[in-house]
Design a protein around this motif. Sequence first.
Motif, short mmCIF file in Angstrom:
data_model
loop_
_atom_site.label_atom_id
_atom_site.label_comp_id
_atom_site.label_asym_id
_atom_site.label_seq_id
_atom_site.Cartn_x
_atom_site.Cartn_y
_atom_site.Cartn_z
N VAL A 210 32.67 45.31 40.55
CA VAL A 210 31.99 44.21 39.83
C VAL A 210 30.47 44.50 39.78
CG1 VAL A 210 31.37 41.75 39.89
CG2 VAL A 210 33.74 42.46 40.33
N ALA A 211 29.92 44.93 40.92
CA ALA A 211 28.49 45.25 40.98
C ALA A 211 28.16 46.38 40.01
CB ALA A 211 28.10 45.65 42.41
N HIS A 212 29.06 47.35 39.92
CA HIS A 212 28.88 48.49 39.03
C HIS A 212 28.84 48.03 37.56
CE1 HIS A 212 30.65 52.56 37.50
NE2 HIS A 212 29.36 52.50 37.31
N LEU A 213 29.81 47.23 37.17
CA LEU A 213 29.87 46.75 35.79
C LEU A 213 28.65 45.89 35.46
CD1 LEU A 213 33.67 45.81 35.48
CD2 LEU A 213 32.51 47.81 34.50
N LEU A 214 28.26 45.04 36.41
CA LEU A 214 27.09 44.18 36.17
C LEU A 214 25.81 45.02 36.06
CD1 LEU A 214 27.85 41.14 38.52
CD2 LEU A 214 27.87 41.15 36.01
N HIS A 215 25.71 46.02 36.92
CA HIS A 215 24.53 46.89 36.87
C HIS A 215 24.42 47.59 35.51
CE1 HIS A 215 21.28 49.37 38.51
NE2 HIS A 215 21.84 50.37 37.86
N GLN A 216 25.55 48.04 35.00
CA GLN A 216 25.57 48.70 33.69
C GLN A 216 25.07 47.76 32.60
OE1 GLN A 216 29.69 50.03 33.48
NE2 GLN A 216 29.03 52.16 33.74
N GLU B 230 41.18 34.02 41.44
CA GLU B 230 42.18 34.68 42.28
C GLU B 230 42.67 35.93 41.57
OE1 GLU B 230 45.38 32.24 43.77
OE2 GLU B 230 46.64 34.00 44.25
N VAL B 231 42.64 37.04 42.27
CA VAL B 231 43.15 38.27 41.67
C VAL B 231 44.28 38.81 42.55
CG1 VAL B 231 40.95 38.87 40.58
CG2 VAL B 231 41.47 39.75 42.85
N ARG B 232 45.27 39.43 41.92
CA ARG B 232 46.37 40.05 42.65
C ARG B 232 46.18 41.56 42.55
NH1 ARG B 232 51.30 37.35 44.36
NH2 ARG B 232 51.94 39.52 44.62
N GLU C 127 40.88 45.80 35.82
CA GLU C 127 41.35 44.51 35.28
C GLU C 127 40.83 43.35 36.13
OE1 GLU C 127 45.69 45.68 33.31
OE2 GLU C 127 45.47 45.58 35.50
N ALA C 128 40.91 43.52 37.45
CA ALA C 128 40.45 42.46 38.36
C ALA C 128 38.95 42.24 38.18
CB ALA C 128 40.77 42.83 39.81
N MET D 110 38.13 40.30 35.10
CA MET D 110 38.39 38.85 35.29
C MET D 110 37.16 38.17 35.88
SD MET D 110 42.13 37.98 36.90
CE MET D 110 41.62 36.30 37.33
N VAL D 111 36.58 38.82 36.87
CA VAL D 111 35.40 38.25 37.53
C VAL D 111 34.23 38.16 36.55
CG1 VAL D 111 33.73 38.52 39.42
CG2 VAL D 111 36.15 39.09 39.79
N ILE D 112 34.03 39.24 35.79
CA ILE D 112 32.93 39.27 34.82
C ILE D 112 33.10 38.18 33.76
CG2 ILE D 112 31.77 40.67 33.05
CD1 ILE D 112 31.33 42.01 35.66
#
Lengths: 206, 206
Positions: free
Chosen positions: B50-56, B177-179, B187-188, B191-193
Amino acid sequence: MSQPSKSPNVVWHEYKITREDREQLLNQKGCVLWFTGLPSSGKSTLANEVAHLLHQRGQLTYVLDGDNIRHGLNKDLGFSPEDREENIRRIGEVAKLFADAGVIALTAFVSPYRKDRDRARSLLEEGRFIEVYVNCPVQVCESRDPKGLYKKAKAGEIPEFTGISAPYEPPEKPEIEVRTDEMSVSEAAEMVIRYLEKQGIVPQVG
Amino acid sequence: MSQPSKSPNVVWHEYKITREDREQLLNQKGCVLWFTGLPSSGKSTLANEVAHLLHQRGQLTYVLDGDNIRHGLNKDLGFSPEDREENIRRIGEVAKLFADAGVIALTAFVSPYRKDRDRARSLLEEGRFIEVYVNCPVQVCESRDPKGLYKKAKAGEIPEFTGISAPYEPPEKPEIEVRTDEMSVSEAAEMVIRYLEKQGIVPQVG
């Protein structure tokens, strides 16, 4: 090219964003500006003014002070010698995390003991811990006394009050020393900013 | 318009940069993404993705995990029930400071007790504490076991190991909630993003 794993989940690639990545995003170097000095010497005022000037230049700062630390992270700590030491230890560790996040962290605490400040320094790479000695004669600090603490200390209501009944150990080689009885807060803040520019912590402006 | 003060220093104007100022600079809202789940459920991997995607996308994040907390701020703490509680308390307080700095803080700790997580939640304004339940059956976590912890726990070498010999209390109303046994880390993370976009924490992209 690696061996297939029993569980496909183990091979999830994990890319960690580094301090350098964040520094590039913020166009600055993460560091700790550690303001130390007697009560009422002007640490918090100066730290906030430096943060203000840096913010105007688009830099990201965060001030750690009694307001956000003593009522939160360190609310379990009192004022015994051990608790005071632990107070400064934790502040050093948190400031280090902020520097690692790429933020310019400014801490404004009396932090009277050299040993405690040096421990905070030892957590950071060379050049990323900048000790700012907020130097002001105790008589001047006492005449300011915005919270009436010196008055209380002299009346014996605050035991072990730095400058009155407990020692202050001035830094021996601070990166920056300002005399808040001889210069304005703006002048002192400019001195700090010039230092940060010179060290390449923030870009030069103008 | 205020009364002149005895000391000119007392009237130094103090301008404090606020969270809102920093959020405007960073074009995001400061918040805490609190990842909770069994050991090896994928909390740290997911937080880092998530941090990686947000940083991008140009957003500023910081991951708090065992690596930077247990060896630093919380190195004085062991694994007694009291120390585990204090561990989570301090992480909550530090995450709150990061959110106040305008940063998107991601915490990746088992944090098995509802009470401890709810205390961390209570430190933040409504909407700024986002609990991410990293849900994964214990059998799957055990089959991943990258650090061999489940193996040691089953051999009795780690007392009170969450999922084996100590309870995990799943969140009752997590924001997300992620599985991780049913979806990929990408994919998870997506969802957060999406959630962060919907809540206005980060700008929508594309």
